[in-house]
Design a protein around this motif. Structure first.
Motif, PDB file in Angstrom:
ATOM      1  N   UNK A 189       0.819  -1.208   0.000  1.00  0.00           N
ATOM      2  CA  UNK A 189       0.000   0.000   0.000  1.00  0.00           C
ATOM      3  C   UNK A 189       0.854   1.260   0.000  1.00  0.00           C
ATOM      4  N   UNK A 190       0.348   2.285  -0.663  1.00  0.00           N
ATOM      5  CA  UNK A 190       1.121   3.523  -0.764  1.00  0.00           C
ATOM      6  C   UNK A 190       0.979   4.357   0.504  1.00  0.00           C
ATOM      7  N   UNK A 191      -0.162   4.238   1.162  1.00  0.00           N
ATOM      8  CA  UNK A 191      -0.416   5.124   2.290  1.00  0.00           C
ATOM      9  C   UNK A 191      -0.225   4.376   3.618  1.00  0.00           C
ATOM     10  N   UNK A 192       0.372   5.079   4.573  1.00  0.00           N
ATOM     11  CA  UNK A 192       0.615   4.487   5.874  1.00  0.00           C
ATOM     12  C   UNK A 192      -0.700   4.024   6.530  1.00  0.00           C
ATOM     13  N   UNK A 193      -1.756   4.841   6.370  1.00  0.00           N
ATOM     14  CA  UNK A 193      -3.022   4.510   7.028  1.00  0.00           C
ATOM     15  C   UNK A 193      -3.620   3.218   6.456  1.00  0.00           C
ATOM     16  N   UNK A 194      -3.467   3.050   5.141  1.00  0.00           N
ATOM     17  CA  UNK A 194      -3.938   1.806   4.535  1.00  0.00           C
ATOM     18  C   UNK A 194      -3.220   0.622   5.170  1.00  0.00           C
ATOM     19  N   UNK A 195      -1.927   0.777   5.277  1.00  0.00           N
ATOM     20  CA  UNK A 195      -1.125  -0.310   5.831  1.00  0.00           C
ATOM     21  C   UNK A 195      -1.566  -0.610   7.272  1.00  0.00           C
ATOM     22  N   UNK A 196      -1.715   0.452   8.049  1.00  0.00           N
ATOM     23  CA  UNK A 196      -2.142   0.279   9.434  1.00  0.00           C
ATOM     24  C   UNK A 196      -3.465  -0.464   9.508  1.00  0.00           C
ATOM     25  N   UNK A 197      -4.373  -0.055   8.648  1.00  0.00           N
ATOM     26  CA  UNK A 197      -5.697  -0.674   8.701  1.00  0.00           C
ATOM     27  C   UNK A 197      -5.606  -2.145   8.326  1.00  0.00           C
ATOM     28  N   UNK A 198      -4.871  -2.397   7.249  1.00  0.00           N
ATOM     29  CA  UNK A 198      -4.797  -3.776   6.758  1.00  0.00           C
ATOM     30  C   UNK A 198      -4.092  -4.695   7.751  1.00  0.00           C
ATOM     31  N   UNK A 199      -3.136  -4.162   8.436  1.00  0.00           N
ATOM     32  CA  UNK A 199      -2.429  -5.011   9.401  1.00  0.00           C
ATOM     33  C   UNK A 199      -3.172  -5.066  10.742  1.00  0.00           C
ATOM     34  N   UNK A 200      -4.343  -4.488  10.782  1.00  0.00           N
ATOM     35  CA  UNK A 200      -5.185  -4.646  11.984  1.00  0.00           C
ATOM     36  C   UNK A 200      -4.821  -3.717  13.109  1.00  0.00           C
ATOM     37  N   UNK A 201      -4.119  -2.643  12.786  1.00  0.00           N
ATOM     38  CA  UNK A 201      -3.730  -1.779  13.872  1.00  0.00           C
ATOM     39  C   UNK A 201      -4.892  -0.903  14.364  1.00  0.00           C
ATOM     40  N   UNK A 202      -5.903  -0.739  13.569  1.00  0.00           N
ATOM     41  CA  UNK A 202      -7.132  -0.094  14.066  1.00  0.00           C
ATOM     42  C   UNK A 202      -8.334  -0.625  13.289  1.00  0.00           C
ATOM     43  N   UNK A 203      -9.502  -0.192  13.685  1.00  0.00           N
ATOM     44  CA  UNK A 203     -10.714  -0.581  12.951  1.00  0.00           C
ATOM     45  C   UNK A 203     -11.508  -1.637  13.681  1.00  0.00           C
TER      46      UNK A 203
END
Ligand code: ATP
Ligand code: ATP
Ligand code: MG
Ligand code: MG
Ligand code: PO4
Lengths: 308, 292, 297, 274, 274
Positions: free
Chosen positions: E260-274
């Motif tokens: 992913x290009x965006x840090x937030x996408x990465x965070x979301x996908x790796x389960x760091x929030x949501x």
């Protein structure tokens, strides 16, 4: 299958008639919905117009301050509304004294203690009680409750305020019980669980949590019960007599606003007489009383809905 | 320091349990009292009136002789009355409910109509009688006909039917609506094909209960001026008639003790009619119990 | 069943009710509650003879009945007193010609509760003293010091009734009736009220007393008890009086059902009056009525 | 932060001597517990020992029986009429299913915090004072002290001290949840049960509650149900993994998350289902 | 399996010649779309091109506007009275917000499948026939054909063919969802919108629907909202990541999940929030 459904749809759609219906229906339904508003307007206008005619014959101040209701007098008919109001209040007062403790207790029992099975039996039975026509209650008051009361208290007359008051109370019990129960059971279960989880007994949950939380709903149910008692007609027509009195006596014949309207409607006055117009003035007073109660009840239950 | 001492808690526990028991008993007693009132009332009336019930009672006209008095005219009159009230009140009631739930924009006018309906529900029936007398009997010159009384009763129960229908319509899950709109259905198609079929059980149940109120109402009929001395059956909606509660009222206000028995018998007939209507309502409620 | 004598009583038997072809139509009447028991019986009997004629009789009291008669809502109006001048004037104004028919005699009966052991007889003066409002509360002892000092409870017919008017005329003499009185157009309410109250006194038509004589006690007036003889002879004075019905001439002429029902009424009201507790007229009086009716046809 | 003060102010609840201590350091011991909702067998042969002054996490997919188990521990589950149980749950050495065991008493010792904050529709003060009051404490001064102590204990005193008389529904969800915890602390329980206490909350409130749990465990034994595995890993000492009403694995949290014994535990933890 | 027969039986919907095709292979193009619920700004400057015969997944945390965006595409969002929009959504080259654009017509071209299976409380047959009927098709034989074809298309014909006249609520949730898909297929849409179509279903039903989506994309363009990232990865060609009403990243699914290009996408996908 050769043609596609979309093609068929495109062909068969009669868009014009569909559009006309879609335009017409809301208008028709609006007309229908306005009937209820027209009814209110009709009631208010009817009452006001005839009441105004009444006040061209009887001074307004005599009506609202007078304490003698003597419409049939030969020499000087007097139209002071207070005796009828007092009669109405006597009935309402007794009814509330009977109905509030029983109704609210039943509501607490049903919402806090009763098992589903008990509730499933008791609620429909209460509904039956609520569905009994008032003429039946009136008959019951006159032929059963009054004689029973007389056997204990001989000073009670055949027409009195107590017996119909009690029976009106019985009549509004289901209403108070079921509306209060609604208010209490709409207190979220999670709140009740919270209290139980702290070791509260059921009574503590009911008394310290549920009832306070549902209080405005409960008050609203009582106010609606009041309104019903004020407007109740047949029970008082049959069992309360027809003597408008401005005193504090409950054992003798009285007259309520509703019973006066019925008495006159049964033929005591012809069209166009002052007495005829007086039933509209009384009806209007009655309307104002119940309307005030209804608005108060609406306000109370709205407050209650906002709380959590 | 600790504020809550476990021994004290344990010691008080007994008292709290007793209070709980006492009040439970009290609440139960109050509930039983309400039910007892119904039992006494029913027992009284059945024991008083059952003896007078017979086929003749149903097929005779009223009479000045108690033992010949029958309820035919009133029973048939009440059925005629319902034949006017049921369609009138249901068309008006369901139509209004549809308008309010499906079409009206939530705004001042809608909440005004809504408030108006709530208040109308609390207007005493005797006042509806005055409305009927002034508008239908006199202004529209319908006289004391079935039509005049029927319209009066229809307006009387209109608020109840509107509210019941609104509730039924509102309880149709939004997902069904969405699904229908999602397929390109118009609003009216959605209403006719999805919403009304799904709400019909609730609407009918509420309406029948409202009608059973109309069948037992007396005060508006008195004010409208329905007679009781009637020895014929109506043949059209413009005919005069009498109705069950009127007849019962007449009998119960007669002084001779025998007529009390006749009145009680009349009440039994009225209650059976009500029971019948209520069982239809319960039947519909159970039969159409939706699983969504 | 009183249909058998009617051929005998009716002098002009050109179309007797029971042989005539079945009539259809409707007839509406209203008025006196005193007359109502007679009419109620007649309507019931008539329905057996002419089942397709719809007769309705309201019970609004004499005055209330005339109101509807003036409005053209009814074809006949029952009365327990002769029509008043104002009423006659209104009818003329409304263009309604009418004929008065005498139906029977009534003795206005003064009754008390059955448990009342002291009141046997009252004079006209006593009645006046009891019933006229004078600002005081009335006790039995006011009339007779030997009687208990308990408050009297009054029951009287409503002011739209002919009974009230008649009582007003002969006893009250246009003074106010006691304020505490329960006034009701419904004589049954009065009967129930007096039955249920040991200090009650009230008055209404003789028929209502006869129907309830087991549970009520009638008072003699100046020593005369109301019964068939004293009423017909006029000895029961001043409280005996005639009962009428007033029929619209136009209705009799145009409405076969109305004519037929009126005829039936005149032919049978004597017998019916007796059955329900009033006093029938002489045969001549009924024949005169029938002749009047024929004249309208 | 005011966490330091809290610790010194709250006393460790003492277990009365009369209570028999069958197993050292074990608050609850569950033995062959079975539970049915009607015919639905929701808990199957559960055997668990819950340690004192520890945080025990219960994890598992939706519907596996986590909440049911938790509600069994204070017998709240019995509010569902169709419930039947077999087996034993010993609390402090006594079987809570015993005929004459008082549930009200049990529940004053075992507090509970729910998934959705459920304050009473009363003022914040009255919410906290509710418990002490039903236990007969009426003295206003003592109540004031209890309220302050409990709110401090739940790390929310500073946020609400000026609005104690406002309705508890006027504060945010996270604050409400802490008020509910304070309400539980006010009756000085021995054990606190928490059923997904943060699932209705935003991340920041969640963090606060997690910190709070860490502090509370010094004085209370805590059992927490959570669907958030990271949360279980972060705050618990022991973790039980439930599946279809059974305990699949129960071990120290470290072991469960780094080296689970059962394949299903591993699958669940790595997000392969649930 | 009967998938082979389906493909031959369902006709590919033809795009009528009158429709202008602004962008090749793009069914929807959203330009600077903004949407407010009252004052709540739920969609912010959305720019998205949805490709033909592709599966486009929309992911993002709860409340980020996924459903709102989806419901904008068939204008269902307008059923909420307070909604206001700005910007453009072109469907097949025409702006659906145009004054005289018929919503009913749009919705017959764009089918929708909802989160909770929502069959009508009618028979299975009537459910499928509903769409054709409201659009004027009454011929019973044609309806029979449509019902069979649609149920086959939704891979549920064999399971329900003997109970077409039973109430649709009598079958399992997974089957209900496929009936709902069949109901949509019955009017042969061009695009199918799916809002978390498997979130109320068990794993096996989920699998079946996922397979079905794979088949359907040969003939339909599919836009699917999902909160299950594995699902998005498994079945979609393109993925859009929404956050707080904005599109953070929109790319091929492979790229989004692996790089992913965006840090937030990465965070979301790796389960760091949501
Ligand atoms: N009140 C009840 N009546 C009947 N069955 C119930 C009730 N509560 C729960 N169940 C059933 O018991 C089983 C376990 O439910 P429980 O609520 O304990 O699961 P859970 O693990 O807490 O799930 P979640 O993570 O969704 O809260 C489920 O099959 C559920 O359907
Ligand atoms: N009918 C509505 N009225 C008002 N606001 C709404 C409505 N529906 C959604 N919203 C708001 O719009 C925003 C986006 O909601 P939306 O339903 O699109 O989110 P979502 O991404 O689908 O979330 P989820 O994963 O929970 O379904 C949220 O802030 C929500 O509160
Ligand atoms: Mg749970
Ligand atoms: Mg969504
Ligand atoms: O009803 P009355 O006979 O008294 O007029």
């Amino acid at each position: 299958m050769g043609t596609s459904v979309q093609d068929m749809i495109a062909k068969s759609n009669d868009k014009k008639s569909k559009k006309i219906i879609e335009k017409l229906i809301p208008f028709l339904l609006f007309l229908i919905a306005s009937v209820s508003v027209l009814t209110t307007i009709g009631i208010v206008l009817t009452l006001i117009i005839e009441t105004i005619t009444f006040f061209t014959r009887v001074p307004f101040t005599d009506f609202i301050f007078g304490t003698t209701w003597l419409p049939f007098s030969n020499t000087e008919a007097r139209f002071g509304i207070w005796p009828l109001i007092v009669g109405t209040l006597k009935i309402t007062g007794i009814a509330i004294v009977v109905a509030v403790p029983i109704g609210i207790s039943a509501a607490i029992y049903l919402s806090e203690y009763a098992s589903d099975n008990v509730r499933r039996v008791v609620k429909p039975v209460l509904e039956v009680l609520a569905g009994v026509p008032t003429i039946v209650y009136g008959f019951f008051a006159l032929t059963f409750v009054t004689p029973v009361l007389q056997s204990f208290f001989p000073e009670i007359k055949i027409f009195n305020a107590i017996s119909p008051g009690i029976v009106v109370g019985i009549m509004i019990i289901p209403m108070i019980a079921s509306l209060s129960e609604d208010a209490m059971s709409s207190v979220p279960k999670s709140i009740r669980d919270g209290a139980l989880a702290m070791g509260s007994t059921k009574f503590e949950v009911a008394w310290k949590v549920t009832v306070p939380a549902a209080l405005s709903g409960i008050i609203a149910s009582v106010v609606l019960g009041l309104s019903r008692a004020i407007g109740e007609t047949m029970i008082v027509s049959l069992a309360a007599g027809s003597t408008p009195k401005f005193d504090g006596d409950f054992t003798g014949s009285i007259q309520t606003m509703t019973a006066y309207i019925v008495q006159v409607s049964k033929g005591d006055a012809g069209y166009g007489t002052t007495i005829y117009y007086s039933i509209y003035a009384v009806g209007f007073t009655l309307f104002l009383f119940t309307m005030a109660m209804n608005i108060l009840a609406g306000y109370m239950s709205k407050r209650f809905r906002e709380e959590y | 320091m600790r504020y809550i001492e476990q021994e004290k808690v344990v010691r008080r526990m007994n008292g709290r349990m007793i209070v709980n028991r006492i009040f439970q008993g009290f609440f139960m007693f109050a509930t039983a009292l309400a039910l007892l009132a119904l039992v006494i009332l029913l027992y009284r009336i059945v024991s008083q009136g059952a003896g007078h019930l017979s086929l003749d009672f149903l097929t005779n006209f009223a009479s000045r002789f108690p033992d010949q008095a029958g309820i035919k005219a009133a029973l048939v009159g009440s059925i005629w009355l319902m034949a006017v009230v049921a369609p009138t009140s249901m068309i008006l009631g369901v139509g209004s409910a549809l308008y309010l739930e499906e079409y009206a924009k939530k705004g001042r006018i809608t909440s005004f109509i809504q408030m108006n309906i709530a208040n109308l529900a609390g207007v005493p029936s005797v006042v509806f009688g005055l409305l009927g007398l002034t508008i239908f009997v006199r202004a529209l010159a319908l006289g004391n006909s079935i039509l005049a009384a029927g319209f009066t009763m229809s307006l009387l129960i209109l608020p109840v039917i509107i509210v019941a229908s609104q509730e039924a319509i509102r309880s149709v899950p939004g997902e069904l609506r969405d699904a229908s709109y999602g397929m390109g259905a118009t609003k009216w198609q959605t209403i006719v094909r999805i919403i009304l079929p799904a709400a019909i059980a609730g609407i009918l149940t509420g309406s029948i209960l409202a009608l059973s109120r109309a069948i037992g109402e007396t005060a508006p009929l008195i004010v409208v001026g329905i007679p009781v001395i009637i020895q014929f059956l109506p043949v059209g909606v413009m005919d005069t008639f009498t109705a069950l509660p009127m007849q019962i009222y007449d009998w119960s206000s007669r002084p001779q003790a025998e007529f009390q028995t006749v009145a009680a018998a009349g009440i039994i007939v009225l209650m059976v009619v009500l029971l019948f209507m209520n069982s239809i309502a319960v039947f519909i409620r159970n039969k159409f119990d939706k699983s969504y | 069943g009183s249909t058998e004598e009617e051929t005998a009583t009716s002098g002009t038997a050109d179309s007797t009710s029971d042989e005539a072809a079945a009539l259809e139509g409707s007839v509406a009447g209203d008025g006196s509650s005193t007359v109502a028991p007679i009419l109620e019986g007649l309507v019931e009997e008539y329905a057996a003879v002419q089942p397709d004629v719809q007769v309705t009789v309201g019970v609004s009291g004499t005055g209330g009945g005339f109101e509807k008669f003036v409005q053209g809502e009814t074809a006949f109006s029952n009365a327990s007193r002769p029509i008043k001048e104002e009423e006659a004037a209104s009818l003329e104004e409304a263009g309604i010609d009418y004929t008065e028919f005498l139906l029977a005699y009534d003795g206005l009966s003064i009754v008390v509760n059955q448990d009342n052991e002291f009141v046997e007889d009252l004079t006209v003066e006593d009645l006046k003293k009891l019933w006229v409002e004078d600002g005081t509360s009335k006790t039995w002892a006011d009339i007779n010091p030997e009687w208990p000092d308990e408050e009297v409870v009054f029951y009287a017919p409503g002011t739209a009734s002919g009974t009230y008017d008649y009582f007003n005329e002969v006893i009250l003499e246009d003074e106010d009736i006691v304020e505490s009185a329960t006034l009701s157009e419904d004589d049954n309410t009065l009967v129930q009220g007096i039955q249920g109250d040991s200090n009650a006194i009230g008055f209404f038509g003789y028929a209502y007393y006869v129907a309830n004589q087991d549970t009520l006690k009638v008072v003699t007036i100046d020593g005369v008890e109301p019964n068939a003889e004293t009423i017909e002879s006029g000895e029961y004075s001043p409280l005996s009086r005639p009962l009428f019905t007033y029929a619209s001439n136009a209705e009799v002429a145009d409405n076969d059902a109305m004519y037929d029902f009126m005829k039936f009424t005149l032919e049978n009201s004597g017998e019916m009056a007796e059955a329900v507790g009033y006093v029938p007229l002489s045969e001549e009086d009924y024949d005169k009525g029938l002749a009047d009716l024929e004249a309208l046809k | 932060m005011n966490t330091a003060t809290i610790k010194t102010k709250i006393d460790v609840p003492k277990i009365t001597a009369t209570e028999q201590q069958l197993e050292k350091d074990s608050v609850y011991s569950t033995r062959q517990l079975n539970l049915w909702y009607g015919s639905n067998h929701a808990l199957k042969n559960i055997d668990l020992e819950i340690g004192e002054n520890e945080v025990t996490a219960i994890i598992g997919p939706s519907g596996c029986g986590k909440s049911t188990y938790l509600k069994t521990l204070n017998r709240m589950v019995e509010l569902v009429p169709s419930v039947k149980t077999s087996g034993e749950v010993q609390y402090r050495g006594r079987n809570i299913f015993e005929a004459n065991y008082g549930v009200e008493e049990l529940r004053t010792r075992v507090g509970m915090v729910f998934q959705k904050p459920n304050p009473f529709p009363k003022s914040i003060y009255d919410n906290i004072a509710y418990g002490p009051r039903i236990h007969g404490i009426k003295n206003r001064k003592i109540l004031d002290e209890i309220v302050e102590k409990s709110l401090r204990g739940a790390a929310i005193w500073d946020e609400v001290k000026d609005r104690l008389n406002e309705n508890a529904y006027g504060i945010s969800g996270g604050q409400q949840q802490r008020v509910c915890i304070a309400r539980t602390l006010a009756i000085e329980p021995d054990v606190i049960l928490m059923d997904e206490p943060t699932s209705a909350l935003d991340p920041i409130s969640t963090l606060k509650i997690e910190e709070l749990v860490q502090e509370l465990k010094e004085q209370y034994s805590i059992i927490i149900v959570t669907h958030n595995m990271q949360q279980a890993a972060r705050i618990s000492d022991k973790t039980a993994f439930f599946l279809n009403g059974e305990v699949i694995e129960y071990d120290s949290t470290d072991t469960i998350f780094s080296n689970p014994a059962d394949k299903r535990t591993e699958d669940y933890i790595s997000g392969r289902f649930g």
